[in-house]
Design an enzyme around this catalytic site. Structure first.
Site, PDB file in Angstrom:
ATOM      1  N   PHE A  31       0.681  -1.276   0.071  1.00  0.00           N
ATOM      2  CA  PHE A  31      -0.035  -0.084   0.105  1.00  0.00           C
ATOM      3  C   PHE A  31       0.901   1.409   0.063  1.00  0.00           C
ATOM      4  CE2 PHE A  31       0.570  -1.182   4.528  1.00  0.00           C
ATOM      5  CZ  PHE A  31       1.010  -0.221   5.075  1.00  0.00           C
ATOM      6  N   ARG A  59      -2.477   9.624  21.656  1.00  0.00           N
ATOM      7  CA  ARG A  59      -2.937   8.291  21.072  1.00  0.00           C
ATOM      8  C   ARG A  59      -4.228   7.900  21.417  1.00  0.00           C
ATOM      9  NH1 ARG A  59       0.068   6.083  17.068  1.00  0.00           N
ATOM     10  NH2 ARG A  59      -0.584   4.003  17.656  1.00  0.00           N
ATOM     11  N   THR A  65      -6.052   2.620  14.903  1.00  0.00           N
ATOM     12  CA  THR A  65      -5.636   2.787  13.578  1.00  0.00           C
ATOM     13  C   THR A  65      -6.635   2.342  12.573  1.00  0.00           C
ATOM     14  OG1 THR A  65      -3.294   2.274  14.306  1.00  0.00           O
ATOM     15  CG2 THR A  65      -3.625   2.086  11.776  1.00  0.00           C
ATOM     16  N   ARG A  76     -10.095   9.679  14.655  1.00  0.00           N
ATOM     17  CA  ARG A  76     -10.350   8.614  13.849  1.00  0.00           C
ATOM     18  C   ARG A  76     -11.660   7.916  13.757  1.00  0.00           C
ATOM     19  NH1 ARG A  76      -4.488   5.790  14.838  1.00  0.00           N
ATOM     20  NH2 ARG A  76      -3.196   7.086  13.359  1.00  0.00           N
ATOM     21  N   ASN A  86      -6.606   7.864   6.926  1.00  0.00           N
ATOM     22  CA  ASN A  86      -6.590   7.747   8.113  1.00  0.00           C
ATOM     23  C   ASN A  86      -6.827   9.337   8.805  1.00  0.00           C
ATOM     24  OD1 ASN A  86      -6.564   6.385  10.779  1.00  0.00           O
ATOM     25  ND2 ASN A  86      -5.016   5.065   9.905  1.00  0.00           N
ATOM     26  N   HIS A  89      -2.061  11.195  12.214  1.00  0.00           N
ATOM     27  CA  HIS A  89      -1.017  10.463  12.609  1.00  0.00           C
ATOM     28  C   HIS A  89      -0.625  11.013  14.161  1.00  0.00           C
ATOM     29  CE1 HIS A  89       3.136   8.096  13.104  1.00  0.00           C
ATOM     30  NE2 HIS A  89       3.558   9.437  13.152  1.00  0.00           N
TER      31      HIS A  89
END
Length: 124
Positions: A31, A59, A65, A76, A86, A89
């Protein structure tokens, strides 16, 4: 409440060279070409935050993720539609954050400042 401070922020069109350094562990993944295409398709916002347990906290705010597994109320969970898109990051460790900060920012771009209410909002 623990004080969090924004030390740097930048909006930029990122180069494939910088992305290949940032995502060096993903270069062999199938990917990876589509990741490069996605990440270079428009501007990105990069930030450096300082604070107690800031990596762990960020996080949690970002979420899992895979957006299908991310909780509502996380970035997310609320804004991502697919793991390949997404939208955000977050560094996964202090060491990872330090490596990424050096890639994205020059030392002089990191602001060292004291918040006016730091003594009343920081945990010791």
């Amino acid at each position: 409440m623990t004080q969090r401070k924004l030390q740097a922020v930048s909006v930029l069109k990122v180069s494939e060279d910088l992305l290949s350094q940032h995502y060096c562990e993903l270069r062999t993944k199938p990917f990876y070409p589509s990741l490069l295409h996605y990440m270079t398709s428009g501007p990105v916002v990069v930030m450096v935050w300082e604070g107690h347990k800031v990596v762990q906290t960020s996080r949690k705010m970002v979420g899992h993720t895979n957006p299908a597994e991310a909780q509502a109320g996380t970035v997310r969970g609320d804004f991502s539609i697919h793991v390949s898109r997404n939208v955000v990051h977050a560094s996964d460790s202090l060491e990872g954050a330090q490596r990424e900060i050096q890639l994205w920012f020059q030392g002089k771009e990191l602001l060292n400042w004291d918040c006016c209410d730091q003594t009343s909002t920081c945990e010791v």
